[in-house]
Scaffold this motif. Structure first.
Motif, PDB file in Angstrom:
ATOM      1  N   THR A 160      48.292  40.274  57.319  1.00  0.00           N
ATOM      2  CA  THR A 160      48.241  41.526  58.063  1.00  0.00           C
ATOM      3  C   THR A 160      48.477  41.354  59.561  1.00  0.00           C
ATOM      4  O   THR A 160      48.811  42.312  60.244  1.00  0.00           O
ATOM      5  N   GLU A 161      48.327  40.138  60.086  1.00  0.00           N
ATOM      6  CA  GLU A 161      48.477  39.912  61.526  1.00  0.00           C
ATOM      7  C   GLU A 161      49.642  38.980  61.797  1.00  0.00           C
ATOM      8  O   GLU A 161      49.706  37.871  61.255  1.00  0.00           O
ATOM      9  N   CYS A 162      50.565  39.407  62.627  1.00  0.00           N
ATOM     10  CA  CYS A 162      51.761  38.629  62.929  1.00  0.00           C
ATOM     11  C   CYS A 162      51.395  37.343  63.656  1.00  0.00           C
ATOM     12  O   CYS A 162      50.649  37.364  64.638  1.00  0.00           O
ATOM     13  N   LEU A 163      51.950  36.235  63.219  1.00  0.00           N
ATOM     14  CA  LEU A 163      51.673  34.940  63.832  1.00  0.00           C
ATOM     15  C   LEU A 163      52.443  34.759  65.134  1.00  0.00           C
ATOM     16  O   LEU A 163      52.195  33.813  65.876  1.00  0.00           O
ATOM     17  N   TYR A 164      53.373  35.658  65.418  1.00  0.00           N
ATOM     18  CA  TYR A 164      54.136  35.587  66.662  1.00  0.00           C
ATOM     19  C   TYR A 164      53.527  36.454  67.760  1.00  0.00           C
ATOM     20  O   TYR A 164      53.406  36.026  68.905  1.00  0.00           O
ATOM     21  N   CYS A 165      53.184  37.693  67.414  1.00  0.00           N
ATOM     22  CA  CYS A 165      52.737  38.623  68.451  1.00  0.00           C
ATOM     23  C   CYS A 165      51.394  39.292  68.157  1.00  0.00           C
ATOM     24  O   CYS A 165      50.850  39.989  69.011  1.00  0.00           O
ATOM     25  N   GLY A 166      50.851  39.100  66.951  1.00  0.00           N
ATOM     26  CA  GLY A 166      49.573  39.709  66.603  1.00  0.00           C
ATOM     27  C   GLY A 166      49.693  41.115  66.050  1.00  0.00           C
ATOM     28  O   GLY A 166      48.690  41.765  65.744  1.00  0.00           O
ATOM     29  N   GLY A 167      50.927  41.610  65.922  1.00  0.00           N
ATOM     30  CA  GLY A 167      51.145  42.956  65.386  1.00  0.00           C
ATOM     31  C   GLY A 167      50.859  43.044  63.893  1.00  0.00           C
ATOM     32  O   GLY A 167      50.630  42.042  63.221  1.00  0.00           O
ATOM     33  N   TYR A 168      50.910  44.266  63.366  1.00  0.00           N
ATOM     34  CA  TYR A 168      50.615  44.486  61.943  1.00  0.00           C
ATOM     35  C   TYR A 168      51.795  44.046  61.087  1.00  0.00           C
ATOM     36  O   TYR A 168      52.948  44.391  61.351  1.00  0.00           O
ATOM     37  N   MET A 169      51.513  43.278  60.026  1.00  0.00           N
ATOM     38  CA  MET A 169      52.538  42.809  59.101  1.00  0.00           C
ATOM     39  C   MET A 169      52.516  43.656  57.836  1.00  0.00           C
ATOM     40  O   MET A 169      51.459  44.021  57.339  1.00  0.00           O
ATOM     41  N   TYR A 170      53.685  43.966  57.312  1.00  0.00           N
ATOM     42  CA  TYR A 170      53.753  44.688  56.043  1.00  0.00           C
ATOM     43  C   TYR A 170      54.726  43.971  55.111  1.00  0.00           C
ATOM     44  O   TYR A 170      55.627  43.264  55.545  1.00  0.00           O
ATOM     45  N   ARG A 171      54.510  44.164  53.828  1.00  0.00           N
ATOM     46  CA  ARG A 171      55.312  43.472  52.814  1.00  0.00           C
ATOM     47  C   ARG A 171      56.632  44.195  52.576  1.00  0.00           C
ATOM     48  O   ARG A 171      56.697  45.417  52.586  1.00  0.00           O
ATOM     49  N   ASN A 189      58.809  39.029  51.192  1.00  0.00           N
ATOM     50  CA  ASN A 189      58.538  38.492  52.525  1.00  0.00           C
ATOM     51  C   ASN A 189      57.677  39.499  53.273  1.00  0.00           C
ATOM     52  O   ASN A 189      57.347  40.571  52.747  1.00  0.00           O
ATOM     53  N   ILE A 190      57.306  39.169  54.507  1.00  0.00           N
ATOM     54  CA  ILE A 190      56.537  40.088  55.326  1.00  0.00           C
ATOM     55  C   ILE A 190      57.237  40.287  56.658  1.00  0.00           C
ATOM     56  O   ILE A 190      57.960  39.410  57.122  1.00  0.00           O
ATOM     57  N   LYS A 191      57.035  41.460  57.276  1.00  0.00           N
ATOM     58  CA  LYS A 191      57.716  41.800  58.518  1.00  0.00           C
ATOM     59  C   LYS A 191      56.734  42.429  59.496  1.00  0.00           C
ATOM     60  O   LYS A 191      55.851  43.196  59.105  1.00  0.00           O
ATOM     61  N   CYS A 192      56.886  42.092  60.780  1.00  0.00           N
ATOM     62  CA  CYS A 192      56.000  42.629  61.809  1.00  0.00           C
ATOM     63  C   CYS A 192      56.488  44.007  62.259  1.00  0.00           C
ATOM     64  O   CYS A 192      57.680  44.195  62.513  1.00  0.00           O
ATOM     65  N   SER A 193      55.571  44.943  62.362  1.00  0.00           N
ATOM     66  CA  SER A 193      55.918  46.297  62.784  1.00  0.00           C
ATOM     67  C   SER A 193      56.226  46.389  64.270  1.00  0.00           C
ATOM     68  O   SER A 193      56.825  47.362  64.721  1.00  0.00           O
ATOM     69  N   GLN A 194      55.823  45.333  65.036  1.00  0.00           N
ATOM     70  CA  GLN A 194      56.052  45.364  66.488  1.00  0.00           C
ATOM     71  C   GLN A 194      57.262  44.524  66.909  1.00  0.00           C
ATOM     72  O   GLN A 194      58.216  45.037  67.481  1.00  0.00           O
ATOM     73  N   CYS A 195      57.207  43.208  66.655  1.00  0.00           N
ATOM     74  CA  CYS A 195      58.292  42.334  67.104  1.00  0.00           C
ATOM     75  C   CYS A 195      59.427  42.226  66.084  1.00  0.00           C
ATOM     76  O   CYS A 195      60.453  41.602  66.357  1.00  0.00           O
ATOM     77  N   LYS A 196      59.206  42.802  64.875  1.00  0.00           N
ATOM     78  CA  LYS A 196      60.222  42.862  63.816  1.00  0.00           C
ATOM     79  C   LYS A 196      60.540  41.503  63.194  1.00  0.00           C
ATOM     80  O   LYS A 196      61.520  41.350  62.477  1.00  0.00           O
ATOM     81  N   LYS A 197      59.730  40.496  63.487  1.00  0.00           N
ATOM     82  CA  LYS A 197      59.938  39.186  62.884  1.00  0.00           C
ATOM     83  C   LYS A 197      59.678  39.234  61.382  1.00  0.00           C
ATOM     84  O   LYS A 197      58.728  39.883  60.927  1.00  0.00           O
ATOM     85  N   LYS A 198      60.523  38.533  60.629  1.00  0.00           N
ATOM     86  CA  LYS A 198      60.325  38.407  59.190  1.00  0.00           C
ATOM     87  C   LYS A 198      59.838  37.003  58.864  1.00  0.00           C
ATOM     88  O   LYS A 198      60.309  36.027  59.451  1.00  0.00           O
TER      89      LYS A 198
END
Length: 227
Positions: A5-16, A21-30
């Motif tokens: 649930t927490e992005c390892l890059y920016c701390g944003g919310y992750m969704y499946r 895979n999972i993607k960050c709602s803020q930085c868009k990292k997959k």
């Protein structure tokens, strides 16, 4: 872990994603869930002083893959240590010189030339190490000239006469670190001279932080470098 649930890059919310895979709602990292699980498992094994070989067997991956991850973690340990040192280097310090020789080499001819010489500093409870130049480049010359015994005796005299010791107590962080280092490095069953500095920094890092603190620092810095 909160990687789901927490992005390892920016701390944003992750969704499946549908791809699992999972993607960050803020930085868009997959991120690949499988890869994240692999990295986190190996980080924990690394901090538990499990060898790369043992970790590879537990995770059912190749030894080379686990070994490469471990070396990445060691480099991170060194970088984190150097960054912290730059912040505290002006603090009051105690320090001492230390010589480490692997047990398998202690009674061999020319063993003194295989010793690792490093300074150990105590910055108000934080251990920092500095590896000194190796004596190996002088080994063959002294053995060829039959000066090994002479040099060894003089070297021991030098050690006694040039003590850098500035320790206020017999029981202190520096001595505790030496004991920890001597015991812990045995898990690797031999370390190459070229990589010894990274192993030294690995154990310096593990000594300075609790497992929880160390894991958080590795996660933060590992994924930061992947950006």
């Amino acid at each position: 872990m909160q990687w789901q649930t927490e992005c390892l890059y920016c701390g944003g919310y992750m969704y499946r994603l549908h791809s699992h895979n999972i993607k960050c709602s803020q930085c868009k990292k997959k991120l690949s869930i499988k890869r994240v699980n692999t990295v986190l498992f190996l980080m924990e094994a690394f901090l538990d002083n499990k060898s790369a070989l043992d970790a590879s067997k537990l995770l059912h991956i190749s030894y080379v893959c686990a070994k490469n991850y471990y070396q990445d973690f060691r480099m991170l340990c060194a970088n984190i240590s150097e960054e912290h040192y730059m912040k505290i280097r002006d603090n009051a310090v105690e320090y001492e010189e230390y010589f480490y020789i692997e047990k398998s080499k202690k009674h061999k001819s020319g063993a003194i030339f295989d010793a690792y010489n490093f300074l150990t500093f105590d910055y108000n409870g934080y251990i920092y190490t500095l590896l000194m130049p190796s004596l190996q480049k002088y080994k063959n010359q002294f053995l060829e000239d039959n000066l090994e015994d002479t040099y060894t005796k003089e070297f021991k005299k030098f050690q006694r006469a040039s003590k850098l010791i500035r320790l206020s107590n017999k029981e202190n962080k520096i001595l505790d670190f030496w004991k920890y280092f001597e015991k812990s490095i045995l898990v690797y069953k031999g370390v190459s001279h070229k990589l010894f500095d990274y192993y030294l920094k690995e154990f310096e890092f593990k000594f300075n932080y609790s497992k929880e603190e160390a894991l958080e620092l590795l996660i933060q810095n590992y994924f930061k470098e992947q950006t």
